[in-house]
Design a protein around this motif. Sequence first.
Motif, PDB file in Angstrom:
ATOM      1  N   VAL A  89      -0.525  -0.827  12.428  1.00 12.83           N
ATOM      2  CA  VAL A  89       0.350  -0.531  11.305  1.00 12.83           C
ATOM      3  C   VAL A  89      -0.429   0.119  10.181  1.00 12.83           C
ATOM      4  O   VAL A  89       0.006   1.112   9.592  1.00 12.83           O
ATOM      5  CB  VAL A  89       1.012  -1.836  10.823  1.00 12.83           C
ATOM      6  N   MET A  92      -1.334   3.816  10.517  1.00 19.60           N
ATOM      7  CA  MET A  92      -0.241   4.733  10.222  1.00 19.60           C
ATOM      8  C   MET A  92       0.078   4.778   8.729  1.00 19.60           C
ATOM      9  O   MET A  92       0.354   5.837   8.168  1.00 19.60           O
ATOM     10  CB  MET A  92       0.986   4.329  11.022  1.00 19.60           C
ATOM     11  N   LYS A 147       5.919   2.472   0.418  1.00 16.32           N
ATOM     12  CA  LYS A 147       7.215   1.772   0.495  1.00 16.32           C
ATOM     13  C   LYS A 147       7.347   0.921   1.745  1.00 16.32           C
ATOM     14  O   LYS A 147       8.385   0.958   2.416  1.00 16.32           O
ATOM     15  CB  LYS A 147       8.359   2.775   0.411  1.00 16.32           C
ATOM     16  N   LYS A 148       6.332   0.201   2.033  1.00 14.27           N
ATOM     17  CA  LYS A 148       6.379  -0.676   3.195  1.00 14.27           C
ATOM     18  C   LYS A 148       6.037  -2.110   2.805  1.00 14.27           C
ATOM     19  O   LYS A 148       5.367  -2.842   3.523  1.00 14.27           O
ATOM     20  CB  LYS A 148       5.403  -0.182   4.284  1.00 14.27           C
ATOM     21  N   LYS A 150       7.915  -4.755   2.546  1.00 10.89           N
ATOM     22  CA  LYS A 150       8.499  -5.775   3.428  1.00 10.89           C
ATOM     23  C   LYS A 150       7.603  -6.018   4.635  1.00 10.89           C
ATOM     24  O   LYS A 150       7.414  -7.142   5.073  1.00 10.89           O
ATOM     25  CB  LYS A 150       9.870  -5.324   3.928  1.00 10.89           C
ATOM     26  N   MET A 151       7.073  -4.940   5.167  1.00  7.43           N
ATOM     27  CA  MET A 151       6.211  -5.066   6.329  1.00  7.43           C
ATOM     28  C   MET A 151       4.988  -5.894   6.006  1.00  7.43           C
ATOM     29  O   MET A 151       4.564  -6.733   6.792  1.00  7.43           O
ATOM     30  CB  MET A 151       5.762  -3.690   6.797  1.00  7.43           C
ATOM     31  N   TRP A 154       5.951  -9.450   6.069  1.00  6.20           N
ATOM     32  CA  TRP A 154       6.064  -9.977   7.435  1.00  6.20           C
ATOM     33  C   TRP A 154       4.702 -10.279   8.021  1.00  6.20           C
ATOM     34  O   TRP A 154       4.478 -11.330   8.612  1.00  6.20           O
ATOM     35  CB  TRP A 154       6.749  -8.957   8.347  1.00  6.20           C
TER      36      TRP A 154
ATOM     37  N   GLU B  78      14.945  -2.899   4.924  1.00  2.92           N
ATOM     38  CA  GLU B  78      14.279  -3.703   5.939  1.00  2.92           C
ATOM     39  C   GLU B  78      14.417  -3.079   7.314  1.00  2.92           C
ATOM     40  O   GLU B  78      13.484  -3.075   8.106  1.00  2.92           O
ATOM     41  CB  GLU B  78      14.865  -5.113   5.961  1.00  2.92           C
ATOM     42  N   GLN B  81      11.979  -0.288   7.694  1.00  3.35           N
ATOM     43  CA  GLN B  81      10.589  -0.732   7.819  1.00  3.35           C
ATOM     44  C   GLN B  81      10.353  -1.397   9.165  1.00  3.35           C
ATOM     45  O   GLN B  81       9.269  -1.305   9.739  1.00  3.35           O
ATOM     46  CB  GLN B  81      10.221  -1.662   6.664  1.00  3.35           C
ATOM     47  N   MET B  82      11.381  -2.051   9.653  1.00  2.91           N
ATOM     48  CA  MET B  82      11.283  -2.650  10.983  1.00  2.91           C
ATOM     49  C   MET B  82      11.068  -1.559  12.028  1.00  2.91           C
ATOM     50  O   MET B  82      10.212  -1.694  12.901  1.00  2.91           O
ATOM     51  CB  MET B  82      12.606  -3.378  11.256  1.00  2.91           C
ATOM     52  N   TYR B  84       9.865   1.355  11.512  1.00  5.27           N
ATOM     53  CA  TYR B  84       8.533   1.926  11.273  1.00  5.27           C
ATOM     54  C   TYR B  84       7.456   1.066  11.930  1.00  5.27           C
ATOM     55  O   TYR B  84       6.528   1.564  12.555  1.00  5.27           O
ATOM     56  CB  TYR B  84       8.285   2.015   9.776  1.00  5.27           C
ATOM     57  N   MET B  85       7.597  -0.243  11.775  1.00  7.91           N
ATOM     58  CA  MET B  85       6.601  -1.140  12.364  1.00  7.91           C
ATOM     59  C   MET B  85       6.628  -1.033  13.878  1.00  7.91           C
ATOM     60  O   MET B  85       5.580  -0.912  14.517  1.00  7.91           O
ATOM     61  CB  MET B  85       6.858  -2.572  11.925  1.00  7.91           C
ATOM     62  N   PHE B  87       7.480   1.472  15.531  1.00  4.97           N
ATOM     63  CA  PHE B  87       6.906   2.767  15.867  1.00  4.97           C
ATOM     64  C   PHE B  87       5.377   2.733  15.828  1.00  4.97           C
ATOM     65  O   PHE B  87       4.712   3.112  16.800  1.00  4.97           O
ATOM     66  CB  PHE B  87       7.477   3.827  14.908  1.00  4.97           C
TER      67      PHE B  87
END
Lengths: 236, 236
Positions: A89, A92, A147-148, A150-151, A154, B78, B81-82, B84-85, B87
Amino acid sequence: MTQLLYKNREEMVCKILKQEILDLVLKPGQLISENEICERFNVSRTPVRNALRLLEDQNFLIVVPYRGIYVTLLNLIEIKQMIYMRFSVEVMILDDFINLSSNSGLIEDIEYMIRKQENIIKEPDFLPEQFYRLDAKMHEIWFEATKKKKMWEWLQAQKIHYTRFRMLDFVTETDFIRIVKEHKNILTLIKSKDSTRLKDTLKEHLYFSMKRMRHQIDVVYKDYFEEEPAEGKFDI
Amino acid sequence: MTQLLYKNREEMVCKILKQEILDLVLKPGQLISENEICERFNVSRTPVRNALRLLEDQNFLIVVPYRGIYVTLLNLIEIKQMIYMRFSVEVMILDDFINLSSNSGLIEDIEYMIRKQENIIKEPDFLPEQFYRLDAKMHEIWFEATKKKKMWEWLQAQKIHYTRFRMLDFVTETDFIRIVKEHKNILTLIKSKDSTRLKDTLKEHLYFSMKRMRHQIDVVYKDYFEEEPAEGKFDI
DNA sequence: CAGTGGTCTAGACCACCGA
DNA sequence: CGGTGGTCTAGACCACTGG
């Protein structure tokens, strides 16, 4: 009273046990019992059960029905995969970050965080936790900028095993100077937008703790880890 | 009795409510009340509260203290971003996968899954859920082969919003033929070990549902989604 | 069998919200 | 104020485990 430090008894039980697990006061693999906890904290089963359920969700405990509740063992497989996920992650994200049109202010933020890291490790009463907090803050910068956010949350939520792993790391000698140097390296590569070398450096950076701990894991802290399948050992 | 279908009342309440949320019987944003649930299912607060807490953890509900409990709105941020993750991680996994020394048996597995997908969408009483299950199974192959099963589980655990999103997708017309075609494409690129084009194709594949739904989201299902910050709209 | 957790109830009291 | 959730207790009974 202790009561005033916590919102409620559930939180009290949860926080205290969690800290004890992180501090290895409660050892990985150790058996604990509902009733004992009830007596120890002088509360009924309801808040205790809720607290235990939370700790189970967060992977600190494993409940074996009708038998008992155990502090979880550290799981190297999970730790490795966690690092791998971080790595995929973040590669990227950083790639996006260096291509951001206006990241000059953010680069200053990063420089500032690195300076703080340098300063803090020089202080006489410096605690490793402080460093790890700063470290996290720095990584957070590029997640936020791309802008990630949230990731990032997680990833943080899932890193329990990794956290205890790092806790062992405290006890071991940690080379903070090296870590800061790596951070500087990363910064330089961000500035020069060198995507390829950034990837390699990041990999080295994230996997370093695993390499350094290898001996400790196999020998000193053997009992704290779950058995690994033999083939899994060298393919991080 | 309904009782026999579930392990306990907690599970009953939880499962039924969850299904109702997924089926949009309970609408995103809708208010529900603890007492109502208690009366409706004729159980005391304890199992209901536990069920609700689970649903909250899984992001189906949001509890607003002293006010009420609401079915969560879908959150596009979300979801993006999900994706994206997914990916980032899957790009790296596939890169490892094509470099595996012995993946010929696995490639046959993938071919088999794709054939099953082709067959299933031709059947007259075909349900989209079946397709999505097969789709998941296929992706799982390369996670498993590269020893990243845990990661797959984590990703699955966090995809709640994404699941409801896909649920809306069912209602809309979904082009399963296209999806299978993309799967075939991916397979070809795996065979030829073409890392670069694999990355692009995977991106297209994972982001496709978002593109297709764009109109529905903005117009038809507007009330089911949280407000997005305006700038976030085009930068998936 | 005894011990552990698994489940549930009834009922109490508190804290906060909005009208 | 009335209604909602927030917290907790005491106690009951069940179900599984291990010796």
